[in-house]
Design an enzyme around this catalytic site. Structure first.
Site, PDB file in Angstrom:
ATOM      1  CG  ASP A  98      37.302  47.639  48.145  1.00  0.00           C
ATOM      2  OD1 ASP A  98      38.337  47.023  47.393  1.00  0.00           O
ATOM      3  OD2 ASP A  98      36.288  47.965  47.330  1.00  0.00           O
ATOM      4  CD  GLU A 120      38.711  52.470  44.080  1.00  0.00           C
ATOM      5  OE1 GLU A 120      39.105  52.535  43.140  1.00  0.00           O
ATOM      6  OE2 GLU A 120      38.446  51.470  44.767  1.00  0.00           O
ATOM      7  CD  GLU A 134      36.115  42.670  48.320  1.00  0.00           C
ATOM      8  OE1 GLU A 134      35.034  42.220  48.501  1.00  0.00           O
ATOM      9  OE2 GLU A 134      37.099  42.006  47.759  1.00  0.00           O
ATOM     10  CG  HIS A 219      38.461  38.617  41.476  1.00  0.00           C
ATOM     11  ND1 HIS A 219      37.993  39.600  40.826  1.00  0.00           N
ATOM     12  CD2 HIS A 219      38.480  39.568  42.783  1.00  0.00           C
ATOM     13  CE1 HIS A 219      38.215  40.964  41.232  1.00  0.00           C
ATOM     14  NE2 HIS A 219      38.373  40.862  42.543  1.00  0.00           N
ATOM     15  NE  ARG A 221      37.401  36.139  50.523  1.00  0.00           N
ATOM     16  CZ  ARG A 221      38.668  36.498  50.087  1.00  0.00           C
ATOM     17  NH1 ARG A 221      38.931  37.219  48.925  1.00  0.00           N
ATOM     18  NH2 ARG A 221      39.990  35.615  50.616  1.00  0.00           N
ATOM     19  CG  HIS A 252      41.882  36.302  40.880  1.00  0.00           C
ATOM     20  ND1 HIS A 252      42.185  35.544  41.926  1.00  0.00           N
ATOM     21  CD2 HIS A 252      41.552  37.524  41.104  1.00  0.00           C
ATOM     22  CE1 HIS A 252      42.531  36.527  42.897  1.00  0.00           C
ATOM     23  NE2 HIS A 252      42.271  37.850  42.374  1.00  0.00           N
TER      24      HIS A 252
HETATM   25  C1  UD1 Z   1      41.769  40.460  46.893  1.00  0.00           C
HETATM   26  C2  UD1 Z   1      40.875  41.435  47.466  1.00  0.00           C
HETATM   27  C3  UD1 Z   1      39.682  41.992  46.401  1.00  0.00           C
HETATM   28  C4  UD1 Z   1      40.560  42.403  45.358  1.00  0.00           C
HETATM   29  C5  UD1 Z   1      41.366  41.344  44.732  1.00  0.00           C
HETATM   30  C6  UD1 Z   1      41.758  41.712  43.457  1.00  0.00           C
HETATM   31  C7  UD1 Z   1      40.401  41.307  49.953  1.00  0.00           C
HETATM   32  C8  UD1 Z   1      39.450  40.429  50.802  1.00  0.00           C
HETATM   33  N1  UD1 Z   1      40.139  40.803  48.659  1.00  0.00           N
HETATM   34  O1  UD1 Z   1      41.003  39.176  46.487  1.00  0.00           O
HETATM   35  O2  UD1 Z   1      39.097  42.965  47.107  1.00  0.00           O
HETATM   36  O3  UD1 Z   1      39.333  42.642  44.328  1.00  0.00           O
HETATM   37  O4  UD1 Z   1      42.221  40.753  45.598  1.00  0.00           O
HETATM   38  O5  UD1 Z   1      42.438  40.532  42.692  1.00  0.00           O
HETATM   39  O6  UD1 Z   1      41.292  41.850  50.147  1.00  0.00           O
HETATM   40  N2  UD1 Z   1      46.623  33.869  44.883  1.00  0.00           N
HETATM   41  C9  UD1 Z   1      47.927  33.761  44.240  1.00  0.00           C
HETATM   42  N3  UD1 Z   1      48.718  34.642  43.808  1.00  0.00           N
HETATM   43  C10 UD1 Z   1      48.516  35.964  43.446  1.00  0.00           C
HETATM   44  C11 UD1 Z   1      47.134  36.389  44.303  1.00  0.00           C
HETATM   45  C12 UD1 Z   1      46.361  35.495  44.718  1.00  0.00           C
HETATM   46  O7  UD1 Z   1      48.315  32.450  44.390  1.00  0.00           O
HETATM   47  O8  UD1 Z   1      49.246  36.654  42.928  1.00  0.00           O
HETATM   48  C13 UD1 Z   1      45.824  33.092  45.444  1.00  0.00           C
HETATM   49  C14 UD1 Z   1      46.332  32.634  46.928  1.00  0.00           C
HETATM   50  O9  UD1 Z   1      45.862  31.275  46.913  1.00  0.00           O
HETATM   51  C15 UD1 Z   1      45.566  33.463  47.938  1.00  0.00           C
HETATM   52  C16 UD1 Z   1      44.126  33.453  47.282  1.00  0.00           C
HETATM   53  O10 UD1 Z   1      44.676  34.023  45.638  1.00  0.00           O
HETATM   54  O11 UD1 Z   1      45.808  33.040  49.185  1.00  0.00           O
HETATM   55  C17 UD1 Z   1      43.505  34.745  47.657  1.00  0.00           C
HETATM   56  O12 UD1 Z   1      43.974  36.092  47.641  1.00  0.00           O
HETATM   57  P1  UD1 Z   1      43.248  37.291  48.561  1.00  0.00           P
HETATM   58  O13 UD1 Z   1      44.281  38.431  48.451  1.00  0.00           O
HETATM   59  O14 UD1 Z   1      43.038  36.796  49.813  1.00  0.00           O
HETATM   60  O15 UD1 Z   1      41.783  37.498  47.910  1.00  0.00           O
HETATM   61  P2  UD1 Z   1      41.642  37.790  46.413  1.00  0.00           P
HETATM   62  O16 UD1 Z   1      40.506  36.988  46.002  1.00  0.00           O
HETATM   63  O17 UD1 Z   1      42.618  37.920  45.456  1.00  0.00           O
HETATM   64  N1  UDP Z   2      43.942  43.116  35.091  1.00  0.00           N
HETATM   65  C1  UDP Z   2      45.327  42.760  34.514  1.00  0.00           C
HETATM   66  N2  UDP Z   2      45.248  41.604  34.654  1.00  0.00           N
HETATM   67  C2  UDP Z   2      44.060  40.759  34.338  1.00  0.00           C
HETATM   68  C3  UDP Z   2      42.849  40.901  34.861  1.00  0.00           C
HETATM   69  C4  UDP Z   2      43.018  42.381  35.208  1.00  0.00           C
HETATM   70  O1  UDP Z   2      46.185  43.577  34.586  1.00  0.00           O
HETATM   71  O2  UDP Z   2      44.522  39.571  34.051  1.00  0.00           O
HETATM   72  C5  UDP Z   2      43.961  44.512  35.873  1.00  0.00           C
HETATM   73  C6  UDP Z   2      42.726  45.499  35.195  1.00  0.00           C
HETATM   74  O3  UDP Z   2      43.257  46.182  34.032  1.00  0.00           O
HETATM   75  C7  UDP Z   2      42.279  46.189  36.575  1.00  0.00           C
HETATM   76  C8  UDP Z   2      42.756  45.563  37.560  1.00  0.00           C
HETATM   77  O4  UDP Z   2      43.453  44.435  36.998  1.00  0.00           O
HETATM   78  O5  UDP Z   2      42.945  47.398  36.540  1.00  0.00           O
HETATM   79  C9  UDP Z   2      41.389  44.793  38.328  1.00  0.00           C
HETATM   80  O6  UDP Z   2      41.786  43.952  39.034  1.00  0.00           O
HETATM   81  P1  UDP Z   2      40.845  42.880  39.834  1.00  0.00           P
HETATM   82  O7  UDP Z   2      39.947  42.579  39.095  1.00  0.00           O
HETATM   83  O8  UDP Z   2      41.806  41.598  40.294  1.00  0.00           O
HETATM   84  O9  UDP Z   2      40.423  43.361  41.351  1.00  0.00           O
HETATM   85  P2  UDP Z   2      39.179  44.575  41.567  1.00  0.00           P
HETATM   86  O10 UDP Z   2      39.497  45.847  40.695  1.00  0.00           O
HETATM   87  O11 UDP Z   2      37.647  43.793  41.470  1.00  0.00           O
HETATM   88  O12 UDP Z   2      39.424  45.184  43.179  1.00  0.00           O
END
Ligand code: UD1
Ligand code: UDP
Length: 380
Positions: A98, A120, A134, A219, A221, A252
């Site tokens: 999602d 999923e 999401e 994490h 939003r 995160h």
């Molecule tokens: C995204 C997904 C969310 C998912 C989550 C998993 C969307 C809208 N959101 O949220 O559904 O649950 O990923 O973790 O698709 N960043 C880094 N390095 C990384 C990853 C993120 O620096 O490896 C920082 C960056 O500043 C980036 C920000 O996090 O711009 C947000 O990343 P983004 O993928 O937009 O949103 P998440 O909150 O990670």
């Molecule tokens: N996870 C990981 N390292 C971490 C935290 C989570 O590998 O420090 C894994 C966890 O086992 C799960 C996935 O990341 O499989 C969940 O990701 P996240 O919570 O970022 O996203 P969501 O599932 O809420 O979309």
């Protein structure tokens, strides 16, 4: 005969974990040609997963920018995905979950009339504000997907309610369980377990296995701002109330999360703020912890399989199966509820034992194979 070319799109940590078993199987399946496309919506957190599973990546679109906005990310994604579709002309595409990557890949494929399969599919809270964005992403992906891989009969029923063709829905289980089984099996090797202990020993106190700890992730939003104030307030109160318990929190990288969390919790001796952990040590932490406090989707699916109680810091969940099984409880992003819920589990053995039952409503580890067989029915 030409084998159908199946493009698999993923961009974030959880998508990569959940498509890893599918990609691995596709790579070894002679019925198909694999095209693995990372959008790079995440960077460090995604690369950790690609490394652990040794995933092939044929294209990396590298779209992530620090502090990206949803609209900025979406526009970059749809443009760069479309270029790949034009160059590679896949016969079919798979998306998972999602995220913004899912919606933009689904839309880009729809515009080019490339059929997609949604892994999923059918998770719903019924509330477009939670989780945000999401719930909208997965709702919007459904009518433009051709095949729907629902993890459970609950998600299948949600799709049927939305008049999705029953012949196009396959109840497969969740591929997260396939990934978890692979990882738990790897960790039964003493050499692998020793390496993980060494890795965790570098970021945690050397006696980390000897003391009880609560594993935390967060994490979402919709929790930014007030929600995180409540969550951090609860963790600080718990850290004072339970000085002998550790609170282990891999934070995160989203700056809307890491900023407030470091500020509010950085000074507590028994709150251990870690960088995001690679999947391998994270699974080891889930196995060793007392309980899990999270707003994550994937963690809600994994921890019950490992027999760990999960308190979910959200008002809604699209994963009611864990709640029904009695191993998951919603506490909301609400300080008092979080403090009460964790305190009860840390102090009341009976309450703890009632929740700490290994149960796995999300599948038996065969979801990836079922997904490939369903695609083959249509394409081979
Ligand atoms: C995204 C997904 C969310 C998912 C989550 C998993 C969307 C809208 N959101 O949220 O559904 O649950 O990923 O973790 O698709 N960043 C880094 N390095 C990384 C990853 C993120 O620096 O490896 C920082 C960056 O500043 C980036 C920000 O996090 O711009 C947000 O990343 P983004 O993928 O937009 O949103 P998440 O909150 O990670
Ligand atoms: N996870 C990981 N390292 C971490 C935290 C989570 O590998 O420090 C894994 C966890 O086992 C799960 C996935 O990341 O499989 C969940 O990701 P996240 O919570 O970022 O996203 P969501 O599932 O809420 O979309």
């Amino acid at each position: 005969m030409k084998r159908p070319k199946i493009a698999v799109f993923f961009g974030t940590r959880p998508e990569a974990i959940k498509v890893a078993p599918v990609i691995k199987r596709l790579a070894g399946d002679e019925r198909f040609e694999l095209l693995s496309v990372s959008t790079g919506q995440h960077r460090e957190m995604l690369d950790q997963v690609i490394d652990i599973f040794d995933l092939p990546v044929h294209h990396d679109l590298g779209v992530m920018t620090p502090g990206q906005t949803l609209a900025g990310l979406s526009s970059k994604l749809i443009a760069s995905i479309d270029q790949i579709l034009e160059a590679e002309q896949p016969d079919f595409a798979l998306v998972q979950g999602d995220t913004t990557t899912v919606l933009m890949a689904s839309l880009a494929c729809f515009y080019r009339r490339i059929p997609t399969g949604h892994i999923e599919a059918g998770l719903r809270t019924g509330n477009l504000a939670s989780p945000f964005p999401e719930e909208a992403n997965r709702v919007l992906a459904s009518p433009i997907s051709m095949l729907h891989f629902a993890p459970t009969s609950v998600s299948e029923a949600n799709l049927l309610n939305e008049r999705i063709d029953p012949a196009k829905i396959f109840v497969t289980g969740n591929t997260v369980i396939d990934a978890l089984h692979l990882e738990v099996q790897q960790q039964s090797d003493p050499a692998v377990a020793a390496k993980i202990d060494e890795e965790l020993g570098a970021v945690l106190p050397s006696d980390w296995r000897d003391k009880r700890f609560v594993l935390i992730t967060g994490h979402r939003r919709e929790n930014f701002g007030g929600g995180f104030d409540e969550i951090c307030g609860a963790i600080s109160e718990l850290a004072e109330r339970f000085p002998d318990v550790r609170f282990v929190y891999p934070v995160h990288l989203n700056p809307n999360v890491s900023g407030p969390v470091q500020k509010a919790l950085g000074a507590f001796d028994n709150v251990l703020l870690l960088p995001p952990q690679s999947y391998r040590p994270f699974v080891a932490l889930m196995q060793a912890c007392e309980l899990v406090l999270t707003d994550s989707g994937g963690v809600q699916e994994e921890a019950p399989g490992l027999g760990k109680p999960v308190l979910v810091m959200r008002d809604t969940t699209e994963r009611p199966e864990g709640v029904d099984a009695g191993t998951v409880r919603l506490v909301g992003p609400v300080r008092k509820n979080i403090v009460d819920g964790v305190s009860e589990l840390l102090s009341d053995r009976e309450a703890y034992d009632q929740m700490a039952r290994a149960t796995n409503p999300y599948g038996d580890g065969t979801a990836s194979q079922k997904i490939l067989d369903a695609i083959a029915q249509h394409y081979c």
